[in-house]
Design a protein around this motif. Structure first.
Motif, PDB file in Angstrom:
ATOM      1  N   LEU A  86       0.825  -1.205   0.000  1.00  0.00           N
ATOM      2  CA  LEU A  86       0.000   0.000   0.000  1.00  0.00           C
ATOM      3  C   LEU A  86       0.861   1.258   0.000  1.00  0.00           C
ATOM      4  O   LEU A  86       0.550   2.235  -0.681  1.00  0.00           O
ATOM      5  CB  LEU A  86      -0.918  -0.004   1.227  1.00  0.00           C
ATOM      6  CG  LEU A  86      -2.082  -1.006   1.213  1.00  0.00           C
ATOM      7  CD1 LEU A  86      -2.839  -0.938   2.519  1.00  0.00           C
ATOM      8  CD2 LEU A  86      -3.018  -0.737   0.039  1.00  0.00           C
ATOM      9  N   ASN A  87       1.962   1.236   0.776  1.00  0.00           N
ATOM     10  CA  ASN A  87       2.863   2.390   0.783  1.00  0.00           C
ATOM     11  C   ASN A  87       3.488   2.609  -0.582  1.00  0.00           C
ATOM     12  O   ASN A  87       3.625   3.744  -1.053  1.00  0.00           O
ATOM     13  CB  ASN A  87       3.952   2.194   1.838  1.00  0.00           C
ATOM     14  CG  ASN A  87       3.386   2.211   3.252  1.00  0.00           C
ATOM     15  OD1 ASN A  87       2.352   2.823   3.500  1.00  0.00           O
ATOM     16  ND2 ASN A  87       4.047   1.533   4.173  1.00  0.00           N
ATOM     17  N   SER A  90       0.869   4.060  -2.788  1.00  0.00           N
ATOM     18  CA  SER A  90       0.652   5.466  -2.463  1.00  0.00           C
ATOM     19  C   SER A  90       1.756   6.337  -3.046  1.00  0.00           C
ATOM     20  O   SER A  90       1.503   7.396  -3.624  1.00  0.00           O
ATOM     21  CB  SER A  90       0.586   5.634  -0.945  1.00  0.00           C
ATOM     22  OG  SER A  90       0.436   6.989  -0.599  1.00  0.00           O
ATOM     23  N   THR A  91       3.011   5.868  -2.903  1.00  0.00           N
ATOM     24  CA  THR A  91       4.132   6.616  -3.485  1.00  0.00           C
ATOM     25  C   THR A  91       4.005   6.698  -5.003  1.00  0.00           C
ATOM     26  O   THR A  91       4.240   7.748  -5.610  1.00  0.00           O
ATOM     27  CB  THR A  91       5.462   5.938  -3.099  1.00  0.00           C
ATOM     28  OG1 THR A  91       5.553   5.853  -1.675  1.00  0.00           O
ATOM     29  CG2 THR A  91       6.640   6.741  -3.635  1.00  0.00           C
ATOM     30  N   ARG A  93       1.244   6.516  -6.700  1.00  0.00           N
ATOM     31  CA  ARG A  93       0.137   7.415  -7.045  1.00  0.00           C
ATOM     32  C   ARG A  93       0.568   8.878  -6.967  1.00  0.00           C
ATOM     33  O   ARG A  93       0.233   9.689  -7.836  1.00  0.00           O
ATOM     34  CB  ARG A  93      -1.030   7.169  -6.084  1.00  0.00           C
ATOM     35  CG  ARG A  93      -2.272   7.975  -6.395  1.00  0.00           C
ATOM     36  CD  ARG A  93      -3.300   7.814  -5.305  1.00  0.00           C
ATOM     37  NE  ARG A  93      -2.803   8.294  -4.027  1.00  0.00           N
ATOM     38  CZ  ARG A  93      -2.758   9.570  -3.679  1.00  0.00           C
ATOM     39  NH1 ARG A  93      -3.202  10.487  -4.509  1.00  0.00           N
ATOM     40  NH2 ARG A  93      -2.273   9.932  -2.508  1.00  0.00           N
ATOM     41  N   ASP A  94       1.341   9.215  -5.915  1.00  0.00           N
ATOM     42  CA  ASP A  94       1.829  10.588  -5.811  1.00  0.00           C
ATOM     43  C   ASP A  94       2.730  10.932  -6.986  1.00  0.00           C
ATOM     44  O   ASP A  94       2.671  12.042  -7.539  1.00  0.00           O
ATOM     45  CB  ASP A  94       2.587  10.767  -4.495  1.00  0.00           C
ATOM     46  CG  ASP A  94       1.668  10.622  -3.280  1.00  0.00           C
ATOM     47  OD1 ASP A  94       0.445  10.786  -3.450  1.00  0.00           O
ATOM     48  OD2 ASP A  94       2.173  10.312  -2.193  1.00  0.00           O
ATOM     49  N   VAL A 316      -2.364  12.625   0.739  1.00  0.00           N
ATOM     50  CA  VAL A 316      -1.812  11.280   0.890  1.00  0.00           C
ATOM     51  C   VAL A 316      -2.866  10.399   1.553  1.00  0.00           C
ATOM     52  O   VAL A 316      -3.281  10.656   2.687  1.00  0.00           O
ATOM     53  CB  VAL A 316      -0.522  11.303   1.731  1.00  0.00           C
ATOM     54  CG1 VAL A 316       0.004   9.891   1.928  1.00  0.00           C
ATOM     55  CG2 VAL A 316       0.530  12.173   1.055  1.00  0.00           C
ATOM     56  N   VAL A 317      -3.318   9.374   0.859  1.00  0.00           N
ATOM     57  CA  VAL A 317      -4.335   8.454   1.359  1.00  0.00           C
ATOM     58  C   VAL A 317      -3.916   7.024   1.051  1.00  0.00           C
ATOM     59  O   VAL A 317      -2.967   6.788   0.304  1.00  0.00           O
ATOM     60  CB  VAL A 317      -5.720   8.744   0.727  1.00  0.00           C
ATOM     61  CG1 VAL A 317      -6.242  10.100   1.165  1.00  0.00           C
ATOM     62  CG2 VAL A 317      -5.636   8.660  -0.784  1.00  0.00           C
ATOM     63  N   ARG A 318      -4.657   6.072   1.651  1.00  0.00           N
ATOM     64  CA  ARG A 318      -4.437   4.649   1.367  1.00  0.00           C
ATOM     65  C   ARG A 318      -5.610   4.112   0.564  1.00  0.00           C
ATOM     66  O   ARG A 318      -6.768   4.399   0.853  1.00  0.00           O
ATOM     67  CB  ARG A 318      -4.317   3.856   2.669  1.00  0.00           C
ATOM     68  CG  ARG A 318      -3.023   4.052   3.435  1.00  0.00           C
ATOM     69  CD  ARG A 318      -3.054   3.234   4.717  1.00  0.00           C
ATOM     70  NE  ARG A 318      -3.341   1.836   4.448  1.00  0.00           N
ATOM     71  CZ  ARG A 318      -3.836   0.987   5.347  1.00  0.00           C
ATOM     72  NH1 ARG A 318      -4.111   1.406   6.569  1.00  0.00           N
ATOM     73  NH2 ARG A 318      -4.075  -0.261   5.025  1.00  0.00           N
ATOM     74  N   PHE A 319      -5.279   3.321  -0.440  1.00  0.00           N
ATOM     75  CA  PHE A 319      -6.317   2.649  -1.220  1.00  0.00           C
ATOM     76  C   PHE A 319      -6.656   1.352  -0.480  1.00  0.00           C
ATOM     77  O   PHE A 319      -5.889   0.399  -0.503  1.00  0.00           O
ATOM     78  CB  PHE A 319      -5.801   2.364  -2.632  1.00  0.00           C
ATOM     79  CG  PHE A 319      -6.815   1.738  -3.540  1.00  0.00           C
ATOM     80  CD1 PHE A 319      -7.749   2.512  -4.188  1.00  0.00           C
ATOM     81  CD2 PHE A 319      -6.826   0.366  -3.754  1.00  0.00           C
ATOM     82  CE1 PHE A 319      -8.677   1.945  -5.039  1.00  0.00           C
ATOM     83  CE2 PHE A 319      -7.749  -0.220  -4.586  1.00  0.00           C
ATOM     84  CZ  PHE A 319      -8.686   0.584  -5.230  1.00  0.00           C
ATOM     85  N   PHE A 342     -10.891   5.173  -0.212  1.00  0.00           N
ATOM     86  CA  PHE A 342      -9.632   5.856   0.060  1.00  0.00           C
ATOM     87  C   PHE A 342      -9.636   6.239   1.539  1.00  0.00           C
ATOM     88  O   PHE A 342     -10.490   7.036   1.970  1.00  0.00           O
ATOM     89  CB  PHE A 342      -9.473   7.110  -0.795  1.00  0.00           C
ATOM     90  CG  PHE A 342      -9.471   6.849  -2.276  1.00  0.00           C
ATOM     91  CD1 PHE A 342      -8.305   6.493  -2.927  1.00  0.00           C
ATOM     92  CD2 PHE A 342     -10.636   6.963  -3.020  1.00  0.00           C
ATOM     93  CE1 PHE A 342      -8.297   6.263  -4.283  1.00  0.00           C
ATOM     94  CE2 PHE A 342     -10.640   6.732  -4.378  1.00  0.00           C
ATOM     95  CZ  PHE A 342      -9.464   6.372  -5.016  1.00  0.00           C
ATOM     96  N   GLY A 344      -8.041   8.070   4.828  1.00  0.00           N
ATOM     97  CA  GLY A 344      -7.172   9.192   5.138  1.00  0.00           C
ATOM     98  C   GLY A 344      -7.551   9.817   6.465  1.00  0.00           C
ATOM     99  O   GLY A 344      -8.342   9.271   7.246  1.00  0.00           O
TER     100      GLY A 344
END
Length: 441
Positions: A86-87, A90-91, A93-94, A316-319, A342, A344
C-alpha cells in the motif's frame, strides 16, 4: 463346544493375568477383594484407552497451538507485506499525480504554441496574398511598358521609312524648324526607349526578388504547417486514447459536445479560409484541416472536463478497497462493492472529479453524509461517509471544486471516502477513468 472354548480362554487369561486378591484389614475383621482375570483385563484395557486418548488429545492440542502460532506469524507477515504494498502504491500514485501535473503544463504550453503558430500562419497567408497582388501589378506595368516600347520602335521605323537622307536634307534646307523639331522628337523617343528598358529590367529584378521571397515564405509556411500538424497529433492522440480506455465512444461524445456548443458566436465554430468561388489551394486545404483538428481538440478538452477523469482526493491516502466482490467488513460475508475506498485523515478535502450539478447533498442510510453529482454523458458520481458537506442540491460545480470533508458517517469502520461512478445508472470501476487519464492530466 462353547464351554470348552470358554475354558481355554480362561486358561489363557489365567496365564497372563492370574487371579489376585486384595486384602482389607481392620481392627476387628479382615476382608479381601478377588480380582479375576477378566476384571484385570478390562481394567488394563480401560487404562490403555484412557492413556491413548490423553496422548492423542495432547498431541492434537500441541499441533493446533503450533499451527495457530504459525498462522498468526503468517498473518502478521502478510499484513506487513500488504502495508508495504500500500505504501508503494501510495508513493506511485503521488508520482503519477506529479507526472500528470507536469503533463498538464506541457499540454497548456503546446496549446499556447499552437495559438501563436496559428496567428503566424494567418499573417503569413495574408502577406503571401499581398505579394501575389504586387507581382500581378508589376507584371501588368511591365507588359504596358514593353508595349509602349514596341510602339515607339514601330513609330521610329515608320518615320525612317517615310523619308530618306536626301528628303531629310531637302526638308531641313526647306524647313529648318521642322527638322529641329523632328530631331528633338527622336532624341526624346530614344530617351524614353532607354528609360522603358531600364524600367523593364528593374521590374524583372523585382519579380525575381519577389519570387525568392515567396519561395522563402512558402518554406516557412510549410515548416509552420508541419509543426502545427505534429502538435495536433501529440495533443489529440492522448485524449482520444484516454476516452477509449475509459470505454467511452469518442464519436458519440464529440458529437454530443458539439451539439451543446453549436450556437452562433460559440467558441467551437470552425474557421475556414474564404475561396471567393475558386478552388482551394494546397495551403488552404492544410490550413482548414488544422483548424478542424483544433476544433476537435477543443471539443476533447471540454468533454474531458465533463467526465470523471480526476481523482477525488489530492492528499496522501491509502487505497483500502477496490471495485468488485469483497468480504464485508461488518458481517464478514461476500458481497458486491460498487466503488473504491480511500482511507485518510478526518477532514481531508474531497474534490469533484468532473463538471456537473449536485443532485443530493445530505444523509442517506448506509452512506452517511452523501454527495451525488450528475455529469454529462449519463454519468453520476457519489462521495460517501463525509463528515461535512460543502455544496447544496442544484449547485453547479467544476472539476477540482472542494465539495466535502472526509469522515466516517453511516455504515463505516473508519475514516475513509467511498467513491462511486455510475454510467447510465450502472456502477462501473472508478479506477478505469482515473487510470485512463494518468498520462494526460
Amino acid at each position: 463346544m462353547r464351554t470348552r472354548l470358554a475354558i481355554k480362554l480362561h486358561s489363557l487369561l489365567e496365564r497372563h493375568f492370574p487371579e489376585r486378591r486384595v486384602f482389607l484389614k481392620s481392627d476387628n475383621d479382615t476382608r479381601f477383594i478377588r480380582l479375576s482375570s477378566e476384571t484385570q483385563l478390562f481394567a488394563v484395557a480401560g487404562v490403555a484407552v484412557i492413556v491413548g486418548w490423553t496422548t492423542v488429545a495432547t498431541a492434537i492440542l500441541l499441533m493446533d497451538s503450533i499451527g495457530s502460532g504459525n498462522f498468526r506469524e503468517q498473518a502478521k507477515r502478510d499484513q506487513a507485506t500488504y502495508q508495504d504494498r500500500l505504501n508503494i502504491l501510495s508513493t506511485e500514485r503521488d508520482s503519477r499525480a506529479h507526472e500528470a501535473l507536469a503533463a498538464q503544463d506541457r499540454f497548456n504550453a503546446a496549446l499556447e504554441q499552437i495559438s501563436a503558430m496559428q496567428s503566424e500562419l494567418l499573417a503569413s497567408e495574408n502577406r503571401r496574398r499581398e505579394l501575389e497582388t504586387g507581382i500581378e501589378v508589376i507584371q501588368t506595368t511591365l507588359r504596358a511598358t514593353m508595349k509602349q516600347r514596341e510602339d515607339a520602335r514601330t513609330e521610329l521605323a515608320k518615320m525612317q521609312q517615310d523619308g530618306g537622307d536626301s528628303d531629310m536634307y531637302m526638308a531641313s534646307a526647306a524647313a529648318p524648324q521642322q527638322m529641329g523639331f523632328m530631331t528633338e522628337a527622336l532624341v526624346r523617343t530614344a530617351e524614353e526607349r532607354d528609360q522603358i528598358a531600364a524600367n523593364a529590367q528593374n521590374a524583372l529584378d523585382q519579380r525575381d526578388e519577389l519570387e525568392l521571397e515567396i519561395q522563402l515564405m512558402q518554406e516557412r509556411s510549410d515548416e509552420i504547417f508541419r509543426q502545427l500538424e505534429e502538435a495536433m497529433v501529440i495533443s489529440v492522440e492522448p485524449l482520444d486514447k484516454m476516452f477509449r480506455q475509459a470505454g467511452m465512444p469518442t464519436d458519440r461524445i464529440i458529437e454530443e459536445v458539439r451539439r451543446g456548443y453549436s450556437g452562433m458566436g460559440g467558441p467551437l465554430t470552425p474557421l475556414s479560409f474564404s475561396t471567393r468561388g475558386e478552388d482551394l489551394t494546397p495551403d488552404e486545404i492544410r490550413a482548414n484541416t488544422l483548424l478542424q483538428q483544433m476544433d476537435q481538440l477543443n471539443l476533447y478538452r471540454i468533454a474531458a472536463e465533463k467526465a470523471p477523469f480526476a481523482s477525488p482526493v489530492n492528499s496522501v491516502v491509502r487505497f483500502t478497497s477496490g471495485f468488485g466482490t469483497r468480504r464485508d467488513p461488518k458481517t464478514g460475508g461476500r458481497r458486491m462493492h460498487n466503488g473504491v475506498d480511500f482511507a485518510g485523515a478526518t477532514g481531508t478535502d474531497i474534490f469533484a472529479t468532473a463538471d456537473g450539478v449536485v443532485t443530493h447533498a445530505g444523509w442517506q442510510s448506509g452512506f452517511g453524509r452523501l454527495v451525488k453529482i450528475r455529469h454529462a454523458f449519463g454519468i453520476e458520481t457519489l462521495y460517501a461517509h463525509n463528515t461535512k458537506i460543502r455544496v447544496k442540491v442544484g449547485q453547479r460545480v467544476s472539476r477540482g471544486d472542494h465539495i466535502a470533508d472526509m469522515g466516517s458517517t453511516g455504515r463505516s469502520t473508519g475514516t475513509h471516502l467511498h467513491y462511486e461512478v455510475r454510467a447510465n445508472g450502472k456502477p462501473v470501476n472508478p479506477m478505469t477513468y482515473i487510470k485512463a487519464a494518468r498520462n494526460v492530466f
